[in-house]
Write an enzyme that holds these catalytic residues in place. Structure first.
Site, PDB file in Angstrom:
ATOM      1  N   SER A 129       7.680-121.260  -8.370  1.00  0.00           N
ATOM      2  CA  SER A 129       8.984-121.876  -8.108  1.00  0.00           C
ATOM      3  C   SER A 129       9.392-121.959  -6.631  1.00  0.00           C
ATOM      4  CB  SER A 129      10.065-121.089  -8.862  1.00  0.00           C
ATOM      5  OG  SER A 129      10.205-119.796  -8.282  1.00  0.00           O
ATOM      6  N   ILE A 182      19.653-117.096  -0.849  1.00  0.00           N
ATOM      7  CA  ILE A 182      20.812-116.191  -0.916  1.00  0.00           C
ATOM      8  C   ILE A 182      20.381-114.725  -1.019  1.00  0.00           C
ATOM      9  CG2 ILE A 182      22.823-115.528  -2.362  1.00  0.00           C
ATOM     10  CD1 ILE A 182      23.439-118.542  -2.634  1.00  0.00           C
ATOM     11  N   THR A 236      13.614-129.650 -12.064  1.00  0.00           N
ATOM     12  CA  THR A 236      14.432-129.464 -10.866  1.00  0.00           C
ATOM     13  C   THR A 236      14.899-130.798 -10.303  1.00  0.00           C
ATOM     14  OG1 THR A 236      14.248-128.778  -8.555  1.00  0.00           O
ATOM     15  CG2 THR A 236      12.205-129.351  -9.623  1.00  0.00           C
ATOM     16  N   ASP A 237      16.017-130.764  -9.568  1.00  0.00           N
ATOM     17  CA  ASP A 237      16.487-131.984  -8.888  1.00  0.00           C
ATOM     18  C   ASP A 237      15.552-132.388  -7.750  1.00  0.00           C
ATOM     19  OD1 ASP A 237      17.121-129.905  -7.142  1.00  0.00           O
ATOM     20  OD2 ASP A 237      19.241-130.438  -6.922  1.00  0.00           O
ATOM     21  N   GLU A 238      14.658-131.467  -7.337  1.00  0.00           N
ATOM     22  CA  GLU A 238      13.779-131.779  -6.205  1.00  0.00           C
ATOM     23  C   GLU A 238      12.780-132.886  -6.511  1.00  0.00           C
ATOM     24  OE1 GLU A 238      11.939-128.632  -4.128  1.00  0.00           O
ATOM     25  OE2 GLU A 238      13.666-127.315  -4.321  1.00  0.00           O
ATOM     26  N   LYS A 274       6.188-130.263 -10.080  1.00  0.00           N
ATOM     27  CA  LYS A 274       7.258-130.343 -11.096  1.00  0.00           C
ATOM     28  C   LYS A 274       7.423-131.799 -11.549  1.00  0.00           C
ATOM     29  CE  LYS A 274       9.548-127.506 -12.510  1.00  0.00           C
ATOM     30  NZ  LYS A 274       9.369-126.524 -13.625  1.00  0.00           N
ATOM     31  N   ASN A 285      23.745-124.929   4.430  1.00  0.00           N
ATOM     32  CA  ASN A 285      23.195-123.564   4.510  1.00  0.00           C
ATOM     33  C   ASN A 285      23.953-122.688   5.511  1.00  0.00           C
ATOM     34  OD1 ASN A 285      21.276-124.337   2.680  1.00  0.00           O
ATOM     35  ND2 ASN A 285      19.668-124.716   4.205  1.00  0.00           N
ATOM     36  N   TYR A 315       5.351-128.003  -4.331  1.00  0.00           N
ATOM     37  CA  TYR A 315       6.107-127.513  -5.494  1.00  0.00           C
ATOM     38  C   TYR A 315       6.753-128.674  -6.236  1.00  0.00           C
ATOM     39  CZ  TYR A 315      10.285-125.946  -7.998  1.00  0.00           C
ATOM     40  OH  TYR A 315      11.260-125.788  -8.947  1.00  0.00           O
ATOM     41  N   SER A 316       7.543-129.475  -5.516  1.00  0.00           N
ATOM     42  CA  SER A 316       8.298-130.519  -6.233  1.00  0.00           C
ATOM     43  C   SER A 316       7.365-131.598  -6.782  1.00  0.00           C
ATOM     44  CB  SER A 316       9.421-131.095  -5.379  1.00  0.00           C
ATOM     45  OG  SER A 316       8.983-131.455  -4.109  1.00  0.00           O
TER      46      SER A 316
HETATM   47  P1  NAD Z   1      10.864-117.471 -10.846  1.00  0.00           P
HETATM   48  O1  NAD Z   1       9.792-117.656  -9.849  1.00  0.00           O
HETATM   49  O2  NAD Z   1      11.952-116.471 -10.596  1.00  0.00           O
HETATM   50  O3  NAD Z   1      10.228-117.100 -12.279  1.00  0.00           O
HETATM   51  C1  NAD Z   1       9.104-117.759 -12.790  1.00  0.00           C
HETATM   52  C2  NAD Z   1       8.586-116.936 -13.961  1.00  0.00           C
HETATM   53  O4  NAD Z   1       7.477-117.646 -14.538  1.00  0.00           O
HETATM   54  C3  NAD Z   1       8.066-115.553 -13.568  1.00  0.00           C
HETATM   55  O5  NAD Z   1       8.507-114.573 -14.484  1.00  0.00           O
HETATM   56  C4  NAD Z   1       6.549-115.703 -13.602  1.00  0.00           C
HETATM   57  O6  NAD Z   1       5.876-114.487 -13.926  1.00  0.00           O
HETATM   58  C5  NAD Z   1       6.385-116.741 -14.704  1.00  0.00           C
HETATM   59  N1  NAD Z   1       5.154-117.546 -14.592  1.00  0.00           N
HETATM   60  C6  NAD Z   1       4.719-118.237 -13.513  1.00  0.00           C
HETATM   61  N2  NAD Z   1       3.558-118.869 -13.805  1.00  0.00           N
HETATM   62  C7  NAD Z   1       3.273-118.555 -15.109  1.00  0.00           C
HETATM   63  C8  NAD Z   1       2.232-118.899 -15.997  1.00  0.00           C
HETATM   64  N3  NAD Z   1       1.211-119.692 -15.611  1.00  0.00           N
HETATM   65  N4  NAD Z   1       2.262-118.410 -17.269  1.00  0.00           N
HETATM   66  C9  NAD Z   1       3.278-117.600 -17.675  1.00  0.00           C
HETATM   67  N5  NAD Z   1       4.282-117.238 -16.872  1.00  0.00           N
HETATM   68  C10 NAD Z   1       4.285-117.705 -15.612  1.00  0.00           C
HETATM   69  O7  NAD Z   1      11.471-118.930 -11.081  1.00  0.00           O
HETATM   70  P2  NAD Z   1      12.964-119.402 -11.397  1.00  0.00           P
HETATM   71  O8  NAD Z   1      13.676-119.616 -10.127  1.00  0.00           O
HETATM   72  O9  NAD Z   1      13.526-118.544 -12.439  1.00  0.00           O
HETATM   73  O10 NAD Z   1      12.652-120.856 -12.009  1.00  0.00           O
HETATM   74  C11 NAD Z   1      12.362-121.001 -13.397  1.00  0.00           C
HETATM   75  C12 NAD Z   1      12.215-122.478 -13.717  1.00  0.00           C
HETATM   76  O11 NAD Z   1      13.408-123.183 -13.368  1.00  0.00           O
HETATM   77  C13 NAD Z   1      11.081-123.174 -12.974  1.00  0.00           C
HETATM   78  O12 NAD Z   1      10.470-124.101 -13.859  1.00  0.00           O
HETATM   79  C14 NAD Z   1      11.783-123.894 -11.833  1.00  0.00           C
HETATM   80  O13 NAD Z   1      11.055-125.033 -11.445  1.00  0.00           O
HETATM   81  C15 NAD Z   1      13.077-124.270 -12.498  1.00  0.00           C
HETATM   82  N6  NAD Z   1      14.238-124.466 -11.610  1.00  0.00           N
HETATM   83  C16 NAD Z   1      14.589-123.488 -10.727  1.00  0.00           C
HETATM   84  C17 NAD Z   1      15.734-123.653  -9.945  1.00  0.00           C
HETATM   85  C18 NAD Z   1      16.195-122.583  -8.978  1.00  0.00           C
HETATM   86  O14 NAD Z   1      17.191-122.767  -8.287  1.00  0.00           O
HETATM   87  N7  NAD Z   1      15.534-121.427  -8.889  1.00  0.00           N
HETATM   88  C19 NAD Z   1      16.505-124.823 -10.081  1.00  0.00           C
HETATM   89  C20 NAD Z   1      16.088-125.806 -10.989  1.00  0.00           C
HETATM   90  C21 NAD Z   1      14.968-125.606 -11.754  1.00  0.00           C
HETATM   91  O1  DAU Z   2      17.018-127.587  -6.110  1.00  0.00           O
HETATM   92  C1  DAU Z   2      16.390-126.766  -7.046  1.00  0.00           C
HETATM   93  C2  DAU Z   2      15.364-125.888  -6.360  1.00  0.00           C
HETATM   94  O2  DAU Z   2      16.099-124.903  -5.628  1.00  0.00           O
HETATM   95  C3  DAU Z   2      14.405-125.233  -7.334  1.00  0.00           C
HETATM   96  O3  DAU Z   2      13.620-126.222  -7.942  1.00  0.00           O
HETATM   97  C4  DAU Z   2      13.493-124.219  -6.621  1.00  0.00           C
HETATM   98  O4  DAU Z   2      12.706-123.531  -7.575  1.00  0.00           O
HETATM   99  C5  DAU Z   2      14.367-123.227  -5.879  1.00  0.00           C
HETATM  100  O5  DAU Z   2      13.555-122.327  -5.148  1.00  0.00           O
HETATM  101  C6  DAU Z   2      15.312-123.960  -4.927  1.00  0.00           C
HETATM  102  O6  DAU Z   2      14.577-124.617  -3.878  1.00  0.00           O
HETATM  103  P1  DAU Z   2      15.069-124.569  -2.347  1.00  0.00           P
HETATM  104  O7  DAU Z   2      13.891-124.815  -1.488  1.00  0.00           O
HETATM  105  O8  DAU Z   2      16.287-125.403  -2.162  1.00  0.00           O
HETATM  106  O9  DAU Z   2      15.542-123.016  -2.302  1.00  0.00           O
HETATM  107  P2  DAU Z   2      15.373-121.846  -1.205  1.00  0.00           P
HETATM  108  O10 DAU Z   2      16.161-120.700  -1.763  1.00  0.00           O
HETATM  109  O11 DAU Z   2      13.970-121.616  -0.846  1.00  0.00           O
HETATM  110  O12 DAU Z   2      16.135-122.447   0.053  1.00  0.00           O
HETATM  111  C7  DAU Z   2      17.475-122.928  -0.024  1.00  0.00           C
HETATM  112  C8  DAU Z   2      17.828-123.511   1.342  1.00  0.00           C
HETATM  113  O13 DAU Z   2      17.907-122.461   2.319  1.00  0.00           O
HETATM  114  C9  DAU Z   2      16.787-124.483   1.866  1.00  0.00           C
HETATM  115  O14 DAU Z   2      17.462-125.525   2.579  1.00  0.00           O
HETATM  116  C10 DAU Z   2      15.952-123.646   2.842  1.00  0.00           C
HETATM  117  C11 DAU Z   2      16.969-122.669   3.393  1.00  0.00           C
HETATM  118  N1  DAU Z   2      16.465-121.319   3.779  1.00  0.00           N
HETATM  119  C12 DAU Z   2      15.673-120.644   2.904  1.00  0.00           C
HETATM  120  C13 DAU Z   2      15.231-119.371   3.207  1.00  0.00           C
HETATM  121  C14 DAU Z   2      14.328-118.602   2.247  1.00  0.00           C
HETATM  122  C15 DAU Z   2      16.875-120.750   4.985  1.00  0.00           C
HETATM  123  O15 DAU Z   2      17.626-121.359   5.786  1.00  0.00           O
HETATM  124  N2  DAU Z   2      16.438-119.489   5.289  1.00  0.00           N
HETATM  125  C16 DAU Z   2      15.629-118.763   4.450  1.00  0.00           C
HETATM  126  O16 DAU Z   2      15.274-117.608   4.779  1.00  0.00           O
END
Ligand code: NAD
Ligand code: DAU
Length: 330
Positions: A82, A189, A121-123, A152, A247, A148-149
């Site tokens: 992710s 965050i 994801t919106d990405e 997805k 940010n 990543y995106s």
């Molecule tokens: P995360 O990285 O915290 O958790 C991912 C989980 O998936 C982990 O527990 C990991 O062990 C498991 N995993 C990874 N690969 C695997 C595999 N091959 N088989 C089984 N388990 C596996 O991720 P997250 O931030 O909780 O995101 C979860 C989902 O939501 C993802 O599909 C991500 O694309 C989507 N998403 C995340 C965000 C965000 O802001 N974090 C926003 C929109 C969508």
């Molecule tokens: O929009 C949904 C996506 O949001 C999910 O699909 C992803 O799984 C999730 O990780 C998240 O992606 P971002 O790349 O937006 O999230 P991240 O937390 O990595 O970063 C958020 C913003 O903050 C981005 O503009 C990069 C910036 N950043 C990030 C880190 C880790 C910083 O400025 N400093 C940092 O240390």
């Protein structure tokens, strides 16, 4: 309902498991999770063992996936690599988990005629300019920027192809940036909050002008449950809570909330190909399925999240050093 939740030991998946077991007292959940660096069984501590089963395994393991899908009514598919920064350093695991993992789930739900909800994801839509009045909708063209995106986006296309070509019953949701408890300290965050808790300064990429559309993870969970129960097969729903923030403002708010000087942060090298702005129009989900977010006060949600990290040092401490070592090798 008996459901499989893949990736249920990660941040958003574990929040969904807690939420759903609370909201649906007759449901049983089987979590399938590989426990990668991002997975943590602690996230699922305290659940009623008669309503919850944990299976350690990979979504690319066709035999295991086939068995679990055959024994349940539906799959909610969260499992993925992710983190954008990791995908820029080593894309391969993203292809395996996000593309082959989704393909493996699709083949099992096709064979057994089960319902799938795919989490995305919106990405996948790329990014918007800061002054663009538009927001992403279900009609926006795919234009992913990072490995990543791109993976997805590929997984979303596979789901759509399996719906059209094989009649699989599936829905997709594309959500904006989540915040809340149990988020890995590599993410924006939690990284800044734990840097401050360890006596260091937050790290802002580039000028910090990039905008993310923040949603509390519990609102994401309620949206997914709504789509699982009321969504129309073949449809995509965008999930967002009108939470656009740049940010720099978020870092300043974290510092202020933690009683520090709001300007006490560092500017560090920018992320290559860094998306400028995400913004979600979630009208379809709100008007067609009647969903609305409840955590609309970002300052309050952020304060609760900061308090959670302050109170749960034992949860994040073991990940912290390894994460900062990875960042220092950039
Ligand atoms: P995360 O990285 O915290 O958790 C991912 C989980 O998936 C982990 O527990 C990991 O062990 C498991 N995993 C990874 N690969 C695997 C595999 N091959 N088989 C089984 N388990 C596996 O991720 P997250 O931030 O909780 O995101 C979860 C989902 O939501 C993802 O599909 C991500 O694309 C989507 N998403 C995340 C965000 C965000 O802001 N974090 C926003 C929109 C969508
Ligand atoms: O929009 C949904 C996506 O949001 C999910 O699909 C992803 O799984 C999730 O990780 C998240 O992606 P971002 O790349 O937006 O999230 P991240 O937390 O990595 O970063 C958020 C913003 O903050 C981005 O503009 C990069 C910036 N950043 C990030 C880190 C880790 C910083 O400025 N400093 C940092 O240390």
């Amino acid at each position: 309902m008996n459901i499989v939740v893949t990736g249920g030991a990660g941040f958003i998946g574990s929040n969904f498991v807690h939420y759903t077991l609370k909201e649906r007292p007759n449901w049983h959940i089987t979590v399938l999770d590989a426990l990668t660096y991002a997975g943590n069984e602690e996230n699922l501590r305290g659940l009623d063992p008669s309503r919850f089963t944990f299976v350690k395994g990979d979504t690319t393991d066709a035999e295991l996936v086939d068995k679990l899908v055959s024994e349940n009514d539906a799959v909610v598919h969260y499992a993925a690599e992710s983190h954008n920064d990791n995908s820029l350093k080593n894309p391969r695991p993203f292809l395996d988990s996000n593309i082959i993992g989704t393909y493996t789930i699709l083949e099992a739900v096709r064979k057994h005629g089960k319902r799938l909800h795919h989490i995305s994801t919106d990405e996948v839509y790329g990014d918007l300019e800061l002054d663009d009045p538009r927001r992403f909708t279900e009609q926006t063209a795919y234009n992913p920027s990072s490995p990543y995106s791109a993976t997805k986006a590929a997984s979303d296309h596979l789901v759509r192809a399996w719906v059209r070509s094989f009649g699989v019953q599936a829905t997709i949701s594309n959500c904006s940036n989540n915040y809340g408890p149990y988020q890995h300290v590599e993410k924006f965050i939690p990284r800044q909050v734990t840097e401050i808790l360890e006596g260091r300064r937050p790290k802002l990429y580039g000028k910090g002008e990039n905008v993310r559309d923040w949603i509390h993870t519990e609102d994401h969970s309620s949206a997914v449950l709504t789509i699982l129960e009321k969504g129309v097969s073949g449809e995509t729903y965008l999930i967002g809570a009108d939470g656009e923030k740049d940010n720099k403002s978020v870092v300043e708010l974290i510092l202020k909330t933690m009683g520090k000087n709001p300007t006490d942060y560092e500017h560090v090298s920018d992320r290559p190909g860094h998306d400028m702005r995400y913004a979600i129009d979630s009208s379809k989900l709100r008007t067609e399925l009647g969903w609305k977010p409840t955590f609309t006060d970002f300052e309050m949600g952020l304060k609760d999240t900061i308090n959670w990290y302050a109170d749960n040092e034992a949860w994040w401490k073991p990940q912290k050093e390894e994460t900062e070592q990875k960042y220092s090798k950039a």
